[in-house]
Write a protein that holds these residues in place. Structure first.
Motif, PDB file in Angstrom:
ATOM      1  N   ASP A   1      43.054  39.866  33.300  1.00  0.00           N
ATOM      2  CA  ASP A   1      41.938  40.971  33.329  1.00  0.00           C
ATOM      3  C   ASP A   1      40.763  40.522  34.145  1.00  0.00           C
ATOM      4  OD1 ASP A   1      40.815  43.823  32.228  1.00  0.00           O
ATOM      5  OD2 ASP A   1      39.466  42.319  31.461  1.00  0.00           O
ATOM      6  N   MET A   2      40.385  39.415  33.888  1.00  0.00           N
ATOM      7  CA  MET A   2      38.956  38.864  34.738  1.00  0.00           C
ATOM      8  C   MET A   2      38.982  38.958  36.122  1.00  0.00           C
ATOM      9  SD  MET A   2      36.755  35.326  34.271  1.00  0.00           S
ATOM     10  CE  MET A   2      36.360  35.783  32.484  1.00  0.00           C
TER      11      MET A   2
ATOM     12  N   GLU B   1      35.090  30.014  34.695  1.00  0.00           N
ATOM     13  CA  GLU B   1      34.047  30.876  34.405  1.00  0.00           C
ATOM     14  C   GLU B   1      32.986  30.406  35.268  1.00  0.00           C
ATOM     15  OE1 GLU B   1      31.459  33.027  33.219  1.00  0.00           O
ATOM     16  OE2 GLU B   1      30.825  31.076  32.588  1.00  0.00           O
ATOM     17  N   PRO B   2      32.378  31.401  36.204  1.00  0.00           N
ATOM     18  CA  PRO B   2      31.372  30.869  37.078  1.00  0.00           C
ATOM     19  C   PRO B   2      30.016  30.517  36.464  1.00  0.00           C
ATOM     20  CG  PRO B   2      31.749  33.223  37.339  1.00  0.00           C
ATOM     21  CD  PRO B   2      32.976  32.656  36.211  1.00  0.00           C
TER      22      PRO B   2
ATOM     23  N   SER C   1      39.808  26.490  32.700  1.00  0.00           N
ATOM     24  CA  SER C   1      40.736  26.531  31.706  1.00  0.00           C
ATOM     25  C   SER C   1      42.158  26.648  31.864  1.00  0.00           C
ATOM     26  CB  SER C   1      40.544  27.656  30.370  1.00  0.00           C
ATOM     27  OG  SER C   1      41.348  27.783  29.615  1.00  0.00           O
ATOM     28  N   THR C   2      42.963  26.218  31.183  1.00  0.00           N
ATOM     29  CA  THR C   2      44.538  26.567  31.607  1.00  0.00           C
ATOM     30  C   THR C   2      45.165  27.690  30.722  1.00  0.00           C
ATOM     31  OG1 THR C   2      45.196  24.685  30.209  1.00  0.00           O
ATOM     32  CG2 THR C   2      44.783  24.312  32.631  1.00  0.00           C
ATOM     33  N   ALA C   3      44.340  28.404  30.063  1.00  0.00           N
ATOM     34  CA  ALA C   3      44.713  29.459  29.205  1.00  0.00           C
ATOM     35  C   ALA C   3      45.674  30.144  29.590  1.00  0.00           C
ATOM     36  CB  ALA C   3      43.560  30.119  28.710  1.00  0.00           C
TER      37      ALA C   3
ATOM     38  N   ASP D   1      40.086  35.182  45.307  1.00  0.00           N
ATOM     39  CA  ASP D   1      39.437  36.077  44.187  1.00  0.00           C
ATOM     40  C   ASP D   1      39.755  35.393  42.671  1.00  0.00           C
ATOM     41  OD1 ASP D   1      42.082  36.618  44.436  1.00  0.00           O
ATOM     42  OD2 ASP D   1      41.546  38.722  45.017  1.00  0.00           O
ATOM     43  N   HIS D   2      40.659  34.220  42.865  1.00  0.00           N
ATOM     44  CA  HIS D   2      40.885  33.351  41.546  1.00  0.00           C
ATOM     45  C   HIS D   2      41.366  31.992  42.098  1.00  0.00           C
ATOM     46  CE1 HIS D   2      45.090  34.660  42.457  1.00  0.00           C
ATOM     47  NE2 HIS D   2      45.290  33.410  41.914  1.00  0.00           N
ATOM     48  N   LEU D   3      41.002  30.812  41.145  1.00  0.00           N
ATOM     49  CA  LEU D   3      41.618  29.612  41.551  1.00  0.00           C
ATOM     50  C   LEU D   3      43.096  29.507  41.185  1.00  0.00           C
ATOM     51  CD1 LEU D   3      38.379  29.434  41.247  1.00  0.00           C
ATOM     52  CD2 LEU D   3      38.919  26.972  40.534  1.00  0.00           C
TER      53      LEU D   3
END
Length: 287
Positions: free
Chosen positions: A11-12, A38-39, A45-47, A74-76
Motif C-alpha cells: 500500500d505504501m 521509511e524515509p 524492513s523486510t516485512a 518508487d521502491h527499494l
C-alpha cells in the motif's frame, strides 16, 4: 494444473509483487519484490519480503528466479535479501547497463562501480526464452518508461512492469533519464498485439477513491478503455498527451534512495567504519 499467480500489494508504494509458480515442479519466480523503507526515519524492513518468503514456505515452493522488470524509482528492491533467503537468481533486462551508467554518474559512485550489470545474476535480451520449472517464459523488451524495461510472458499472462497500468490510470511516465514517450507507445503496441484474452499484470496501482487496488487486466480491456492508449490513439497523440502530463509530475518520493540501491539489484550500501550504512542524496540534481 495451470500455473499459479499470487499477488502481494504494498500500500505504501502502490507496488504489486508476484509469485508465479509451476505446480508440477514446485518451482517459482518472484517478480518485483519490495524492501520496505521509511524515509522519515531512514529505517528499512523486510516485512513485505517476509510475506513472500512465508508464502513460498507455506506452499513448499523453491525459488528459481527473482525477476525485476526494471530499476524501480518508487521502491527499494528486496531482490538481494530474497536471494540470500531462497537461492533464486536475480534477472533483469540487459539494458540495465545504460541505466547504471547514468545513475552512477548522478551519485558519483566512481570508476570502481561496475556498469556492466554484474550485480545481477542474469541479463535478459529481447525474446530470450527461459524456464520456471516446466513453464516456458519469454523476456520482452518494452522500453519507454526507462531504456531497460522488460515484460515477462508466461503462457497467457504478461507481467508488464510500469509499461501499462490499469485502464483507468493509463500508462507510465517517460520523463526519467532515457525515457521516451514514442518508444513507450511502440512497446505498448507490441503488448496490445497479443491475443485479446491475454492477461496483463501491472507492477503498480494507485487507485482512486472509487475503487480498490487492482492489477489484472486484459489486452482487450486495455485496447477498449485505456485512457492514454486505447484503440484509435495515434503515436503523435500519445506522445503529446504523455509529455504534457509528465511536465506536471513531481519526482517520485523515493527516487533518490531507491535508484542507488536498485541499480545494484537491491544491495544496500556497505556499512562504513562505524558499522552503519548510508544512502547518498545528490542535492539540486532533479527538477
Amino acid at each position: 494444473m495451470p500455473m499459479h499467480i499470487q499477488p502481494f500489494y504494498d500500500d505504501m508504494s502502490g507496488t504489486i509483487s508476484y509469485v508465479l509458480s509451476d505446480p508440477d515442479t514446485r518451482m517459482a519466480a518472484i517478480i518485483d519484490p519490495v524492501l520496505d523503507y521509511e524515509p522519515k526515519s531512514g529505517r528499512t524492513s523486510t516485512a513485505s519480503a517476509q510475506k513472500i518468503l512465508d508464502y513460498l514456505h507455506d506452499h513448499n515452493l523453491s525459488t528459481q528466479w527473482i525477476l525485476e522488470t526494471h530499476a524501480h524509482a518508487d521502491h527499494l528492491s528486496a531482490a538481494v535479501w530474497l536471494r540470500q533467503q531462497t537461492g533464486g537468481r536475480i534477472g533483469i533486462g540487459a539494458a540495465i547497463c545504460q541505466v547504471q551508467s547514468v545513475f552512477s554518474a548522478l551519485y558519483n559512485l566512481g570508476d570502481d562501480f561496475p556498469v556492466d550489470g554484474s550485480q545481477f545474476d542474469h541479463l535478459f535480451v529481447d525474446e530470450e526464452v527461459f524456464h520456471i520449472g516446466n513453464l516456458s517464459a519469454t523476456a520482452l523488451l518494452v522500453p519507454g518508461h526507462t531504456p531497460a524495461d522488460m515484460a515477462y510472458q508466461i503462457g497467457d499472462a504478461v507481467f508488464t512492469g510500469d509499461t501499462l497500468f490499469m485502464p483507468d490510470l493509463g500508462t507510465a511516465r517517460t520523463d526519467f533519464p532515457g525515457g521516451d514517450a514514442r518508444r513507450l507507445y511502440q512497446s505498448i503496441q507490441r503488448l496490445l498485439a497479443l491475443p485479446g484474452q491475454t492477461r496483463l499484470f501491472a507492477c503498480h496501482d494507485y487507485p482512486p477513491e472509487t475503487r480498490v487496488a487492482a492489477w489484472e487486466s486484459t489486452v482487450a480491456s486495455q485496447k477498449a478503455h485505456n485512457i492514454h492508449v486505447r484503440d484509435g490513439v495515434s503515436a503523435d497523440e500519445f506522445v503529446a498527451l504523455r509529455q504534457a502530463r509528465d511536465a506536471t509530475l513531481t519526482a517520485p518520493a523515493l527516487i533518490l534512495p531507491a535508484l542507488q540501491v536498485n541499480i545494484q539489484a537491491g544491495q544496500l550500501p556497505l556499512p562504513e567504519s562505524n558499522g552503519r550504512s548510508y544512502l547518498k542524496i545528490p542535492l539540486n540534481a532533479l527538477k
